[in-house]
Motif scaffolding. Structure first.
Motif, PDB file in Angstrom:
ATOM      1  N   TYR A   1      -9.351  -0.506 -24.896  1.00  0.00           N
ATOM      2  CA  TYR A   1      -9.258  -0.303 -23.585  1.00  0.00           C
ATOM      3  C   TYR A   1      -8.998   0.996 -23.127  1.00  0.00           C
ATOM      4  CZ  TYR A   1     -11.510  -4.970 -23.077  1.00  0.00           C
ATOM      5  OH  TYR A   1     -12.138  -6.317 -23.107  1.00  0.00           O
ATOM      6  N   ARG A   2      -7.033   1.128 -23.736  1.00  0.00           N
ATOM      7  CA  ARG A   2      -5.900   1.792 -23.155  1.00  0.00           C
ATOM      8  C   ARG A   2      -6.110   3.171 -24.225  1.00  0.00           C
ATOM      9  NH1 ARG A   2      -1.726  -1.352 -23.070  1.00  0.00           N
ATOM     10  NH2 ARG A   2      -1.733  -1.014 -20.490  1.00  0.00           N
ATOM     11  N   GLY A   3      -6.489   3.343 -25.612  1.00  0.00           N
ATOM     12  CA  GLY A   3      -6.895   4.379 -26.373  1.00  0.00           C
ATOM     13  C   GLY A   3      -5.488   4.978 -26.335  1.00  0.00           C
ATOM     14  N   ASP A   4      -4.934   6.456 -26.203  1.00  0.00           N
ATOM     15  CA  ASP A   4      -3.588   7.285 -26.604  1.00  0.00           C
ATOM     16  C   ASP A   4      -2.994   6.534 -24.964  1.00  0.00           C
ATOM     17  OD1 ASP A   4      -5.335   7.901 -29.055  1.00  0.00           O
ATOM     18  OD2 ASP A   4      -5.974   9.195 -28.158  1.00  0.00           O
ATOM     19  N   ARG A   5      -3.416   6.221 -24.081  1.00  0.00           N
ATOM     20  CA  ARG A   5      -3.018   6.482 -22.399  1.00  0.00           C
ATOM     21  C   ARG A   5      -1.186   5.504 -23.551  1.00  0.00           C
ATOM     22  NH1 ARG A   5      -7.469   5.855 -20.270  1.00  0.00           N
ATOM     23  NH2 ARG A   5      -7.332   3.212 -20.242  1.00  0.00           N
ATOM     24  N   PRO A   6      -0.135   5.612 -22.812  1.00  0.00           N
ATOM     25  CA  PRO A   6       0.822   4.764 -22.915  1.00  0.00           C
ATOM     26  C   PRO A   6       1.135   3.854 -22.172  1.00  0.00           C
ATOM     27  CG  PRO A   6       1.417   6.754 -22.055  1.00  0.00           C
ATOM     28  CD  PRO A   6      -0.529   6.822 -22.090  1.00  0.00           C
ATOM     29  N   LYS A   7       1.540   2.738 -22.394  1.00  0.00           N
ATOM     30  CA  LYS A   7       2.095   1.380 -21.877  1.00  0.00           C
ATOM     31  C   LYS A   7       2.621   1.755 -20.697  1.00  0.00           C
ATOM     32  CE  LYS A   7       1.655  -1.496 -25.384  1.00  0.00           C
ATOM     33  NZ  LYS A   7       2.195  -3.195 -26.006  1.00  0.00           N
ATOM     34  N   PRO A   8       2.294   1.209 -19.191  1.00  0.00           N
ATOM     35  CA  PRO A   8       3.290   1.648 -18.084  1.00  0.00           C
ATOM     36  C   PRO A   8       4.403   1.071 -17.707  1.00  0.00           C
ATOM     37  CG  PRO A   8       1.372  -0.462 -17.621  1.00  0.00           C
ATOM     38  CD  PRO A   8       1.563   0.378 -19.349  1.00  0.00           C
ATOM     39  N   GLY A   9       4.889   2.048 -17.119  1.00  0.00           N
ATOM     40  CA  GLY A   9       6.199   1.735 -17.047  1.00  0.00           C
ATOM     41  C   GLY A   9       6.300   0.910 -15.746  1.00  0.00           C
TER      42      GLY A   9
ATOM     43  N   LYS B   1     -11.657   5.266 -13.803  1.00  0.00           N
ATOM     44  CA  LYS B   1     -11.946   6.086 -12.554  1.00  0.00           C
ATOM     45  C   LYS B   1      -9.625   5.558 -11.752  1.00  0.00           C
ATOM     46  CE  LYS B   1     -15.532   4.131 -10.286  1.00  0.00           C
ATOM     47  NZ  LYS B   1     -16.477   3.281 -10.432  1.00  0.00           N
ATOM     48  N   ALA B   2      -9.455   4.286 -11.927  1.00  0.00           N
ATOM     49  CA  ALA B   2      -8.211   4.057 -11.098  1.00  0.00           C
ATOM     50  C   ALA B   2      -7.360   5.338 -11.590  1.00  0.00           C
ATOM     51  CB  ALA B   2      -8.014   2.979 -12.129  1.00  0.00           C
ATOM     52  N   GLU B   3      -7.237   5.429 -13.088  1.00  0.00           N
ATOM     53  CA  GLU B   3      -6.628   7.375 -12.765  1.00  0.00           C
ATOM     54  C   GLU B   3      -7.512   8.063 -12.467  1.00  0.00           C
ATOM     55  OE1 GLU B   3      -4.265   8.564 -17.889  1.00  0.00           O
ATOM     56  OE2 GLU B   3      -6.761   7.414 -17.277  1.00  0.00           O
ATOM     57  N   ASN B   4      -7.640   8.653 -12.659  1.00  0.00           N
ATOM     58  CA  ASN B   4      -8.373   9.688 -11.100  1.00  0.00           C
ATOM     59  C   ASN B   4      -7.938   9.394  -9.827  1.00  0.00           C
ATOM     60  OD1 ASN B   4      -9.555  10.624 -13.663  1.00  0.00           O
ATOM     61  ND2 ASN B   4     -11.371  10.106 -13.522  1.00  0.00           N
ATOM     62  N   LEU B   5      -7.961   8.137  -9.743  1.00  0.00           N
ATOM     63  CA  LEU B   5      -8.120   7.818  -8.015  1.00  0.00           C
ATOM     64  C   LEU B   5      -6.605   8.196  -8.287  1.00  0.00           C
ATOM     65  CD1 LEU B   5      -9.117   4.606  -7.653  1.00  0.00           C
ATOM     66  CD2 LEU B   5      -9.950   6.752  -6.311  1.00  0.00           C
TER      67      LEU B   5
ATOM     68  N   GLU C   1      -4.287   1.788  -2.904  1.00  0.00           N
ATOM     69  CA  GLU C   1      -3.856   3.424  -3.547  1.00  0.00           C
ATOM     70  C   GLU C   1      -2.500   3.805  -4.122  1.00  0.00           C
ATOM     71  OE1 GLU C   1      -4.556   6.960  -0.784  1.00  0.00           O
ATOM     72  OE2 GLU C   1      -6.099   5.968   1.140  1.00  0.00           O
ATOM     73  N   VAL C   2      -2.277   2.707  -5.307  1.00  0.00           N
ATOM     74  CA  VAL C   2      -0.915   2.178  -6.223  1.00  0.00           C
ATOM     75  C   VAL C   2      -1.866   2.084  -7.994  1.00  0.00           C
ATOM     76  CG1 VAL C   2      -0.001   1.176  -4.143  1.00  0.00           C
ATOM     77  CG2 VAL C   2      -1.833   0.013  -5.714  1.00  0.00           C
ATOM     78  N   PRO C   3      -0.785   2.543  -8.330  1.00  0.00           N
ATOM     79  CA  PRO C   3      -1.009   3.061 -10.209  1.00  0.00           C
ATOM     80  C   PRO C   3      -2.032   1.381 -10.530  1.00  0.00           C
ATOM     81  CG  PRO C   3       0.560   3.871  -9.759  1.00  0.00           C
ATOM     82  CD  PRO C   3       0.138   2.671  -8.487  1.00  0.00           C
ATOM     83  N   MET C   4      -2.767   0.929 -11.502  1.00  0.00           N
ATOM     84  CA  MET C   4      -3.224   0.151 -11.509  1.00  0.00           C
ATOM     85  C   MET C   4      -3.777   0.158 -13.826  1.00  0.00           C
ATOM     86  SD  MET C   4      -7.351  -1.420 -11.917  1.00  0.00           S
ATOM     87  CE  MET C   4      -8.240  -1.799 -12.836  1.00  0.00           C
TER      88      MET C   4
ATOM     89  N   ALA D   1       1.340  -0.918  -0.227  1.00  0.00           N
ATOM     90  CA  ALA D   1       0.553   0.018   0.234  1.00  0.00           C
ATOM     91  C   ALA D   1       0.248   1.199   0.034  1.00  0.00           C
ATOM     92  CB  ALA D   1      -0.961   0.291   0.943  1.00  0.00           C
ATOM     93  N   ASN D   2       0.556   2.317  -0.831  1.00  0.00           N
ATOM     94  CA  ASN D   2       0.593   3.968  -0.493  1.00  0.00           C
ATOM     95  C   ASN D   2       2.254   3.814  -1.268  1.00  0.00           C
ATOM     96  OD1 ASN D   2      -1.496   4.790   0.518  1.00  0.00           O
ATOM     97  ND2 ASN D   2      -1.088   3.459   1.836  1.00  0.00           N
ATOM     98  N   ARG D   3       2.605   2.710  -1.699  1.00  0.00           N
ATOM     99  CA  ARG D   3       4.219   2.208  -2.419  1.00  0.00           C
ATOM    100  C   ARG D   3       4.353   2.799  -3.682  1.00  0.00           C
ATOM    101  NH1 ARG D   3       7.040  -2.888  -0.950  1.00  0.00           N
ATOM    102  NH2 ARG D   3       8.119  -2.319  -2.352  1.00  0.00           N
ATOM    103  N   ASN D   4       5.010   4.090  -4.802  1.00  0.00           N
ATOM    104  CA  ASN D   4       5.599   4.672  -5.794  1.00  0.00           C
ATOM    105  C   ASN D   4       6.123   3.437  -6.886  1.00  0.00           C
ATOM    106  OD1 ASN D   4       7.900   4.861  -4.575  1.00  0.00           O
ATOM    107  ND2 ASN D   4       7.789   6.575  -4.233  1.00  0.00           N
ATOM    108  N   ASP D   5       6.773   2.253  -5.559  1.00  0.00           N
ATOM    109  CA  ASP D   5       7.414   1.692  -6.658  1.00  0.00           C
ATOM    110  C   ASP D   5       6.392   0.367  -7.073  1.00  0.00           C
ATOM    111  OD1 ASP D   5       7.438   0.200  -3.884  1.00  0.00           O
ATOM    112  OD2 ASP D   5       9.687  -0.365  -3.942  1.00  0.00           O
ATOM    113  N   VAL D   6       5.213   0.225  -7.473  1.00  0.00           N
ATOM    114  CA  VAL D   6       4.231  -0.646  -7.176  1.00  0.00           C
ATOM    115  C   VAL D   6       2.993   0.134  -7.940  1.00  0.00           C
ATOM    116  CG1 VAL D   6       2.513  -2.016  -5.972  1.00  0.00           C
ATOM    117  CG2 VAL D   6       4.611  -1.704  -4.620  1.00  0.00           C
ATOM    118  N   ILE D   7       2.918  -1.735  -9.201  1.00  0.00           N
ATOM    119  CA  ILE D   7       1.760  -1.428 -10.099  1.00  0.00           C
ATOM    120  C   ILE D   7       1.244  -2.360 -10.017  1.00  0.00           C
ATOM    121  CG2 ILE D   7       3.278  -1.429 -12.122  1.00  0.00           C
ATOM    122  CD1 ILE D   7       1.715  -0.013 -13.621  1.00  0.00           C
ATOM    123  N   ILE D   8      -0.528  -2.448 -10.384  1.00  0.00           N
ATOM    124  CA  ILE D   8      -1.069  -3.506 -10.605  1.00  0.00           C
ATOM    125  C   ILE D   8      -1.046  -3.361 -11.757  1.00  0.00           C
ATOM    126  CG2 ILE D   8      -3.118  -4.335  -9.880  1.00  0.00           C
ATOM    127  CD1 ILE D   8      -3.398  -2.737  -7.197  1.00  0.00           C
ATOM    128  N   LEU D   9      -0.966  -5.292 -12.206  1.00  0.00           N
ATOM    129  CA  LEU D   9      -1.707  -4.915 -13.783  1.00  0.00           C
ATOM    130  C   LEU D   9      -2.934  -6.453 -13.845  1.00  0.00           C
ATOM    131  CD1 LEU D   9       1.576  -5.373 -15.664  1.00  0.00           C
ATOM    132  CD2 LEU D   9      -0.101  -3.236 -15.303  1.00  0.00           C
TER     133      LEU D   9
END
Length: 217
Positions: free
Chosen positions: A113-121, A210-214, A48-51, A22-30
């Motif tokens: 699903y992704r549209g113009d959003r870049p793929k995550p790092g 919604k996840a992006e807006n979170l 509270e991590v990116p998805m 939780a609350n870590r900037n080195d975590v991503i959910i796929l």
């Protein structure tokens, strides 16, 4: 045996087992679309991590499409279920034909699903791969191997329910595995949900937004 009301309920319960991330900037959910997305959204919201999504397509045996002879994932990764391929005598040309069709569908969904959003790092990140459950595990194995090719710090597989042998398999495939429930006999992922209705493309797109807006919020 543990049963879930729906994918949202499953995600909330799964999040309780992943609080160390939780609350870590080195975590991503796929999430593996489509069924994994509602599960992953609840986890991302609580931690509270990116998805984002990670696309995988099952390679179904012709005439028995629910039986997976393998899977393909973003980045050109293919994983075959050699036991199925050999026992049914499936030729390489048959595999290639199915894979070509599924690759087209994978690209369509990626764009939808992704549209113009870049793929995550992914490099150097702790990547949590989430689906609504594991039966043979072919799709998730393909996802794990594809993610590893981008040099993450760690690959964690997290699911609400899994066939016992498949969950054990991921002790070797992934760096860490969380299976909330491993019922025996398994019957199938849907047997452990009261509501296992299909997740739509629109629901996937809406939850990603919604996840992006979170995170922005």
């Amino acid at each position: 045996m543990l049963r879930f009301k729906n994918r949202e309920d499953a995600g909330k319960r799964l999040a309780d087992e992943l609080t160390e991330y939780a609350n870590r900037n080195d975590v991503i959910i796929l999430a593996l679309p489509r069924g994994g997305v509602p599960v992953a959204y609840e986890v991302a919201k609580k931690l509270e991590v990116p998805m984002d999504i990670f696309l995988v397509r099952k390679l179904g045996v012709p005439g028995q499409e629910e039986l997976a002879m393998g899977a393909i994932a973003s980045g050109g990764v293919e994983v075959l279920n050699e036991d199925i391929v050999q026992s049914l005598g499936i030729s390489r040309s048959t595999i290639d034909k199915v894979a070509e069709k599924e690759h087209r569908e994978l690209e369509r969904r990626e764009k939808s699903y992704r549209g113009d959003r870049p793929k995550p790092g992914i490099k150097d990140k702790h990547v949590i791969l989430i689906d609504d459950g594991l039966a043979t595990g072919a799709s998730m194995r393909s996802a794990v191997r594809a993610v590893r090719s981008w040099n993450p710090a760690e690959v964690i597989v997290a699911v609400p329910t899994s066939a016992p042998d498949t969950c054990k398999l991921f002790e070797y495939e992934a760096d860490s595995i969380v299976c909330l429930s491993t019922p025996e006999p398994f019957y199938g992922v849907g047997a452990w949900y009261e509501d296992f209705s299909q997740t739509t493309d629109k629901e996937v797109s809406d939850l990603l937004e919604k996840a992006e807006n979170l995170i922005k919020g």
